[in-house]
Design a protein around this motif. Structure first.
Motif, PDB file in Angstrom:
ATOM      1  N   ARG A  62       5.320   1.010  11.248  1.00  0.00           N
ATOM      2  CA  ARG A  62       5.444   2.401  10.824  1.00  0.00           C
ATOM      3  C   ARG A  62       6.894   2.832  10.607  1.00  0.00           C
ATOM      4  O   ARG A  62       7.148   3.963  10.223  1.00  0.00           O
ATOM      5  CB  ARG A  62       4.707   3.336  11.767  1.00  0.00           C
TER       6      ARG A  62
ATOM      7  N   VAL B  93       9.943   3.338   8.445  1.00  0.00           N
ATOM      8  CA  VAL B  93       9.935   3.552   6.995  1.00  0.00           C
ATOM      9  C   VAL B  93      10.524   2.376   6.209  1.00  0.00           C
ATOM     10  O   VAL B  93       9.960   1.963   5.197  1.00  0.00           O
ATOM     11  CB  VAL B  93      10.636   4.892   6.652  1.00  0.00           C
ATOM     12  N   PRO B  94      11.658   1.768   6.625  1.00  0.00           N
ATOM     13  CA  PRO B  94      12.215   0.689   5.808  1.00  0.00           C
ATOM     14  C   PRO B  94      11.538  -0.669   6.011  1.00  0.00           C
ATOM     15  O   PRO B  94      12.012  -1.660   5.461  1.00  0.00           O
ATOM     16  CB  PRO B  94      13.679   0.608   6.251  1.00  0.00           C
ATOM     17  N   VAL B  95      10.470  -0.737   6.786  1.00  0.00           N
ATOM     18  CA  VAL B  95       9.799  -2.018   7.010  1.00  0.00           C
ATOM     19  C   VAL B  95       8.753  -2.253   5.922  1.00  0.00           C
ATOM     20  O   VAL B  95       7.874  -1.429   5.703  1.00  0.00           O
ATOM     21  CB  VAL B  95       9.139  -2.058   8.408  1.00  0.00           C
TER      22      VAL B  95
ATOM     23  N   HIS C 233      12.197   9.459  10.494  1.00  0.00           N
ATOM     24  CA  HIS C 233      13.152   8.659   9.743  1.00  0.00           C
ATOM     25  C   HIS C 233      14.408   9.493   9.540  1.00  0.00           C
ATOM     26  O   HIS C 233      14.360  10.719   9.620  1.00  0.00           O
ATOM     27  CB  HIS C 233      12.553   8.260   8.390  1.00  0.00           C
TER      28      HIS C 233
ATOM     29  N   SER D  27       8.157   0.785   0.527  1.00  0.00           N
ATOM     30  CA  SER D  27       7.685   0.189   1.789  1.00  0.00           C
ATOM     31  C   SER D  27       6.820   1.140   2.615  1.00  0.00           C
ATOM     32  O   SER D  27       5.996   0.696   3.405  1.00  0.00           O
ATOM     33  CB  SER D  27       8.879  -0.266   2.635  1.00  0.00           C
ATOM     34  N   TYR D  28       6.968   2.448   2.440  1.00  0.00           N
ATOM     35  CA  TYR D  28       6.242   3.416   3.273  1.00  0.00           C
ATOM     36  C   TYR D  28       4.958   3.820   2.557  1.00  0.00           C
ATOM     37  O   TYR D  28       4.996   4.535   1.563  1.00  0.00           O
ATOM     38  CB  TYR D  28       7.145   4.624   3.534  1.00  0.00           C
TER      39      TYR D  28
END
Lengths: 198, 596
Positions: A76, A78-80, B140, B194-195
């Protein structure tokens, strides 16, 4: 509560594809320290410079529930882009590189060289009283070598930590653009900056 | 973010400076109001706010309050809440609010100023490592180092804050970026690389969940804040499914309002200060359908004895909520509204009917628990009981268009118990973090969003003092927020725990040297009222409601009243204390003592 603590802990190797941006490693490490998970080994390097992707390999231990939590928590961020549990997903390869410096004299020097030969370690530096060996292999092989060396002299060790990839022909975490961009770069004439330097 | 994630192939819509890009991006994202406080690092944005008429700025008196106000605004409208603070202390003051929003999943975009890029890391004046500090307390965060990425970063920040499990997002903005000329790109609607939150539930899992529900003999619905976050449609669908199945429902503190409180199928809130019937129904159910709740420790009590014989279905948009505290049998990842819609469709398609016979037995049992009347309290003829004060406030505001916020403590639990909510977005409280000082600024944000509604902060006198400076904001913007201070001259919940767990040694929990709240109200330009006896209460409430300025109603209540029912920490649902008479049996276990 007792029921969960009695479930055996296991070691898992996770491969995580992330955006190569400032702070991304801090996010991953902060997640582990903030939530009290173990990190046994962590390696990271850019794998796709054009698409700005890095691959992180994490070796961690925990009960199946904790491992599932770790993967969900990583997923979870975001940059993953993706999280793969190589331990669960099938056979995979794990390798580590180590540089081992040993300082000793006499018979022990010869024994060290003999053992290095058996482990296919290369001597990449030497003085009259020391060697530096370079060794790659599974973490357990490296540990075994380090233990033997420590019996033969004073040692210093630098290890990279584990990198891992699944066996077989599947590309679970492909990178695309590096080659393409390199090809484009090769075709282009030297840029303005390069000319200035000349 | 120094390098663009994807090179821009689009043509920019316009060229402008960074500060203007930010305002344009916020405007294009539908942001109408920003709660903020100026300072050196954000002066270019304030200059742009001055020059343009794009966005309404509400000047708070402390940055923590800016975030809580944005939370109140977001929670009561379903829109993103926007905050603008300066670098260093501006950002660090916002941290409590950001953590609060993270714990309660509130969509917030917080813009923080930063020293110019060439000074970052130099310990410059009002420099703080904002992205470092806020990394664990945001969903984030971004540090913008390239003005060409600025517009997309703001768009992305709003997208990340509002989708999936909502949460706070920080965008840290070095001052040179605010001055720099750069391209403005409108939102392009491209998918994030990615999100990608999963919003639709897995169909086979949904079918299994509905089958379980249809066959259940003692079902219960357990709804949480996710229902509120999924929009009013989710609450409607939730009520529809609950009625179709004829099953009882309970709601968490964060979920109150998702199901009408006056409905027969509603058992009240569950958990530590939940109702007897809700907690015992949870303990004894055979199928539990959790929608948008996270098995918080305040809800489960002792995990080993949490609903031991039930098959548990857990619907959540956040995969990391699944199996975190309680192992469930059937997880469904998805948005509550989508999953509920899918469940109702399957229920109807399969021609299922409520399981009449076993349900009749189950309801008979529940009615027996209800007969215990766990929320009953002994009225007093002269001293105001705090429960009575909130009950009367509820009864006297029922015909009004009312929004309630709270501070944190006993009054918060009494408000959850005695104030009924018939629809979502009417109840704003700090659940996960338990932030004292939340209620007044949150009420401010709610009132900005709903200028003609009645907005009441049900407060305790100790919490209220934590953000009392915001009365000045109420005065400036003529916000007629009503503060209903349940004044027992104690940090009531601390006192209660000291009484129950620490041998009545009331260490530092007395509200010493309280101000005269009537004079405080008047000093800030509002109206102060006080009720000291039961017969004054209704008049004070009515006068408070009918005053068109902000009001502090100081309600002097019984000082040592405890909040019941209560599950002592570390105990199970069936070990509830119903009232002070149960106290003799209470002995908090050693394991329970260490719990918060």
């Amino acid at each position: 509560m007792n029921a969960t603590t009695e479930i055996a802990e296991a070691t898992h190797t996770l491969a995580v594809l992330v955006d190569d941006e400032p702070g991304v490693l801090a996010r991953v490490i902060g997640l582990f320290s903030g939530r009290g998970y173990n990190i046994e080994s962590l390696t990271v390097s850019s794998v796709d410079t054009a698409a700005h992707l890095s691959r992180i390999t994490i070796v961690t231990t925990g009960t199946p529930l904790i491992i599932a939590q770790i993967k969900a928590q990583l997923g979870r961020l975001v940059p993953v882009h993706s999280v793969h549990d190589l331990t669960l997903e099938g056979p995979h390869l794990e390798r580590e590189l180590a540089l081992i410096k040993i300082r000793n004299v006499g018979e022990h020097r010869i024994e060290a060289l003999r053992i290095a030969d058996m482990f296919r370690a290369r001597a990449i530096d030497s003085t009259l009283e020391s060697f530096v060996f370079e060794l790659t292999g599974s973490p357990s092989k490296i540990t075994a070598f380090v233990e033997l060396m420590s019996a033969l002299g004073a040692i210093e060790v630098s290890r990279t930590g584990v990198v891992a990839i699944a066996r077989g022909s599947n590309l679970d975490m492909p990178v695309f653009s590096t080659l393409e961009v390199n090809r484009k770069k090769a075709k282009q004439p030297a840029g303005k900056k390069a000319q200035k330097k000349v | 973010m120094a390098t663009p994630r994807t090179p821009h192939t689009r043509k920019p819509d316009a060229q402008m400076n960074g500060a203007a890009i930010i305002l344009k991006a916020l405007q294009d994202q539908g942001v109408e109001v920003v709660f903020g406080y100026p300072g050196g690092a954000v002066l270019p944005i304030y200059d742009e706010i001055f020059k343009s008429n794009r966005i309404r700025h509400i000047l708070v008196r402390h940055e923590q309050a800016a975030v809580h106000a944005a939370e109140g605004y977001a929670r009561s409208t379903g829109k993103v809440g926007c905050v603008l603070v300066t670098s260093g202390p501006g950002a660090t003051n916002a941290v409590t609010g950001l953590t609060d929003a993270l714990m309660d999943s509130i969509p917030i975009v917080c813009l923080t100023g930063q020293v110019p890029t060439h000074l970052i890391g130099n310990d410059a004046f009002q420099e703080a490592d904002t992205t470092g500090i806020t990394r664990p307390c945001t969903k984030h965060n971004y540090l913008v180092k390239d003005v060409t990425r600025l517009a997309d970063t703001i768009h992305e920040a709003v997208y990340v804050a509002t989708t999936g499990r909502p949460g706070p997002v920080v965008v840290d903005l070095p001052k040179d970026i605010l001055f720099a000329e750069g391209p403005y790109y409108a939102p392009n609607g491209n998918a994030h690389p990615s999100y990608k939150p999963q919003v639709k539930g897995d169909e086979s899992a949904i079918e299994r969940a509905v089958d379980l529900l249809a066959k259940a003999k003692r079902p219960i619905f357990y709804g949480g804040g996710g229902l509120i976050n999924a929009g009013p449609k989710a609450s409607k669908l939730y009520a529809e499914l609950v009625r179709l199945t004829q099953a009882p429902t309970t709601l968490t503190l964060m979920g109150l309002g998702a199901y009408p409180s006056q409905d027969r199928q509603f058992l009240g809130m569950l958990g530590m200060h939940g109702t007897y019937e809700a907690n015992l129904a949870m303990y004894n159910c055979d199928v539990m359908i959790n929608i948008g709740a996270r098995f918080d420790d305040r809800v489960t009590g002792r995990i080993a004895d949490f609903s031991p014989n039930s098959t548990k279905v857990h619907v959540d948009i956040d995969p990391s909520s699944i199996n975190k505290n309680v192992v469930v049998d059937l997880p469904i990842i998805g948005d509550a509204a989508n999953v509920l819609e899918q469940m109702i469709k399957v229920w109807k398609a399969k021609g299922y009917k409520a399981n009449a016979k076993p349900l009749e037995k189950w309801w008979a049992q529940i009615e027996k628990w209800r007969e215990r009347k766990c929320l009953a309290f002994t009225e007093d003829t002269s001293i105001i009981k705090p429960q009575h004060a909130i009950k009367r406030l509820y009864e006297l505001t029922r015909d009004r268009d009312t929004y309630i916020t709270t501070e944190v403590g006993q009054h918060q639990m009494w408000a959850a118990q005695y104030f009924g909510f018939e629809e979502p977005n009417r109840w704003m409280t700090s659940g996960g973090l338990g932030t004292m000082g939340y209620g007044l600024p949150a009420a401010m944000g709610v009132q900005i969003a709903h200028p003609d509604s009645t907005v009441i902060d049900i407060a305790g006198e100790a919490s209220y003092l934590m953000n009392i400076q915001e009365l000045s904001t109420l005065a400036q913007y003529r916000l007629p927020v009503k503060s209903f201070i349940v004044n027992n001259q104690w940090m009531g919940m601390v006192r209660q725990w000291q009484e129950l767990n620490h041998g009545g040694r009331y260490s530092e929990s007395y509200s010493e040297s309280l101000p005269d709240f009537i004079k405080v109200a008047e000093a800030f330009g509002g109206v102060g009222l006080r009720a000291e006896t039961v017969d004054q209460l209704d008049d004070v409430i009515m006068e408070m409601l009918e005053t068109d300025r902000f009001v502090l109603a100081d309600i002097m209540v019984k000082k040592d009243e405890n909040c019941f029912p209560m599950i002592p920490s570390g105990a199970a649902h069936y070990e509830m204390l119903l009232g002070p008479d149960d106290k003799a049996e209470l002995e908090t276990s050693e394991n329970g003592m260490v719990l918060v």
